[in-house]
Design a protein around this motif. Sequence first.
Motif, PDB file in Angstrom:
ATOM      1  N   PRO A 180       0.752  -1.316   0.123  1.00 48.50           N
ATOM      2  CA  PRO A 180      -0.069  -0.091  -0.004  1.00 48.50           C
ATOM      3  C   PRO A 180       0.796   1.289  -0.007  1.00 48.50           C
ATOM      4  O   PRO A 180       1.928   1.276   0.667  1.00 48.50           O
ATOM      5  N   GLY A 181       0.327   2.361  -0.811  1.00 43.42           N
ATOM      6  CA  GLY A 181       1.192   3.210  -1.141  1.00 43.42           C
ATOM      7  C   GLY A 181       2.394   3.324  -1.678  1.00 43.42           C
ATOM      8  O   GLY A 181       3.272   4.369  -1.595  1.00 43.42           O
ATOM      9  N   PHE A 182       2.898   2.263  -2.410  1.00 41.28           N
ATOM     10  CA  PHE A 182       3.994   1.952  -3.148  1.00 41.28           C
ATOM     11  C   PHE A 182       4.383   3.030  -4.063  1.00 41.28           C
ATOM     12  O   PHE A 182       3.163   3.524  -5.099  1.00 41.28           O
ATOM     13  N   THR A 183       5.575   3.897  -4.512  1.00 37.67           N
ATOM     14  CA  THR A 183       5.941   4.709  -5.209  1.00 37.67           C
ATOM     15  C   THR A 183       7.307   4.511  -5.206  1.00 37.67           C
ATOM     16  O   THR A 183       8.074   4.010  -4.479  1.00 37.67           O
ATOM     17  N   VAL A 184       7.833   4.705  -6.473  1.00 37.87           N
ATOM     18  CA  VAL A 184       9.117   4.550  -6.851  1.00 37.87           C
ATOM     19  C   VAL A 184      10.073   5.589  -5.918  1.00 37.87           C
ATOM     20  O   VAL A 184      11.039   4.979  -5.450  1.00 37.87           O
ATOM     21  N   ASP A 185       9.817   6.599  -5.889  1.00 36.41           N
ATOM     22  CA  ASP A 185      10.456   7.435  -4.894  1.00 36.41           C
ATOM     23  C   ASP A 185      10.515   6.876  -3.250  1.00 36.41           C
ATOM     24  O   ASP A 185      11.686   6.965  -2.614  1.00 36.41           O
ATOM     25  N   ALA A 186       9.550   6.363  -2.687  1.00 39.71           N
ATOM     26  CA  ALA A 186       9.488   6.138  -1.549  1.00 39.71           C
ATOM     27  C   ALA A 186      10.218   4.681  -1.183  1.00 39.71           C
ATOM     28  O   ALA A 186      11.140   4.370  -0.130  1.00 39.71           O
ATOM     29  N   TYR A 187      10.574   3.814  -2.390  1.00 37.13           N
ATOM     30  CA  TYR A 187      11.090   2.554  -2.410  1.00 37.13           C
ATOM     31  C   TYR A 187      12.374   2.373  -3.140  1.00 37.13           C
ATOM     32  O   TYR A 187      12.881   1.433  -3.473  1.00 37.13           O
ATOM     33  N   ARG A 188      12.829   3.975  -3.711  1.00 41.57           N
ATOM     34  CA  ARG A 188      13.914   3.528  -4.634  1.00 41.57           C
ATOM     35  C   ARG A 188      15.279   2.950  -4.226  1.00 41.57           C
ATOM     36  O   ARG A 188      15.764   1.978  -4.930  1.00 41.57           O
ATOM     37  N   THR A 189      15.749   2.950  -2.832  1.00 48.74           N
ATOM     38  CA  THR A 189      16.834   2.178  -2.394  1.00 48.74           C
ATOM     39  C   THR A 189      16.503   0.684  -2.312  1.00 48.74           C
ATOM     40  O   THR A 189      17.367   0.127  -2.925  1.00 48.74           O
ATOM     41  N   ARG A 190      15.468   0.399  -1.762  1.00 50.40           N
ATOM     42  CA  ARG A 190      15.095  -1.007  -1.868  1.00 50.40           C
ATOM     43  C   ARG A 190      14.985  -1.787  -3.479  1.00 50.40           C
ATOM     44  O   ARG A 190      15.321  -2.712  -3.552  1.00 50.40           O
ATOM     45  N   LEU A 191      14.516  -0.724  -4.208  1.00 50.44           N
ATOM     46  CA  LEU A 191      14.349  -1.151  -5.628  1.00 50.44           C
ATOM     47  C   LEU A 191      15.922  -1.172  -6.118  1.00 50.44           C
ATOM     48  O   LEU A 191      15.987  -2.293  -6.962  1.00 50.44           O
ATOM     49  N   ARG A 192      16.660  -0.485  -5.951  1.00 48.38           N
ATOM     50  CA  ARG A 192      18.032  -0.597  -6.462  1.00 48.38           C
ATOM     51  C   ARG A 192      18.616  -1.668  -5.864  1.00 48.38           C
ATOM     52  O   ARG A 192      19.595  -2.505  -6.714  1.00 48.38           O
ATOM     53  N   GLU A 193      18.285  -2.041  -4.702  1.00 43.61           N
ATOM     54  CA  GLU A 193      19.193  -3.464  -4.135  1.00 43.61           C
ATOM     55  C   GLU A 193      18.419  -4.788  -4.821  1.00 43.61           C
ATOM     56  O   GLU A 193      19.250  -5.431  -5.146  1.00 43.61           O
ATOM     57  N   LEU A 194      17.256  -4.555  -5.256  1.00 46.13           N
ATOM     58  CA  LEU A 194      16.676  -5.693  -5.825  1.00 46.13           C
ATOM     59  C   LEU A 194      16.970  -5.707  -7.203  1.00 46.13           C
ATOM     60  O   LEU A 194      17.343  -6.805  -7.723  1.00 46.13           O
ATOM     61  N   ASP A 195      17.253  -4.494  -7.811  1.00 43.68           N
ATOM     62  CA  ASP A 195      17.917  -4.708  -9.208  1.00 43.68           C
ATOM     63  C   ASP A 195      19.243  -5.413  -9.111  1.00 43.68           C
ATOM     64  O   ASP A 195      19.451  -6.234 -10.038  1.00 43.68           O
TER      65      ASP A 195
END
Length: 262
Positions: free
Chosen positions: A224-239
């Motif tokens: 809930p409330g997912f946005t790229v900006d809010a989770y950018r660090t975690r997304l970069r780790e997942l990448d």
Amino acid sequence: MSSSRDSASAGSRTFDDLVAEAAAAPTQGWDFSWFEGRATEARPSWGYARAMGERLGAVSAALDVQTGGGEVLASAPSLPAVAVATEGWPPNVAKATALLHPRGAVVVASAEDAPLPFADGAFDLVTSRHPVTPHFEEIARVLRPGGTYFAQHVGPSSVFELVEYFLGEQPEEVRNARDPEGERAAAEAAGLDVVSLRAERLRMEFFDVGAVVHFLRKVVWMVPGFTVDAYRTRLRELDGLIREEGPFVAHSTRHLFDARKR
């Protein structure tokens, strides 16, 4: 989602490119063709859309609840004389109307938690694919005696490998929400006899971070409330994890309801 990966690879594309593409992709409706070559999900063995189409061909009045963009209902070979769908999200209402009006089906804008805007006993069949919450009392109310509720639900802890990657470990009451036996009890309390209830756990794979971004933007209740900006660090780790170790693997859960009104 697609059932197999094509030859395209995201490995040569940057994190920023993948995320920007996914963040710009439209999310209305339940068309998952964007994921072709980017993610896979095994399908339940029962073939819901086909089975639903067979049911629709045998009744005179049917309601599809939370129809999304109307894609599943529109896939039916034939629709009954009275075919109605409800949907609560305005972009999906417009998309479903454009898709279903030529088939003679009416789309009614109705919030997910609102009472169904139909008379008691109005329908022979109520269907739904992945309702956010099945409101069994309302479903039973609009069914005629002997009428059928036929639906595919999302089950407990569905795609929770991905959910907990972003949100951390979830409490048991969250993990066990949508439990099929709990829903069976609720359906029976509302006046429905559950004729059949089948459940399956299905493998999913995400081949690049863009596919994760698009999935979480489209299936908004996962994080809930997912946005790229809010989770950018975690997304970069997942990448980085996907590039080093291969696809991110998760498991969806589905159950098939076949219930009859007493």
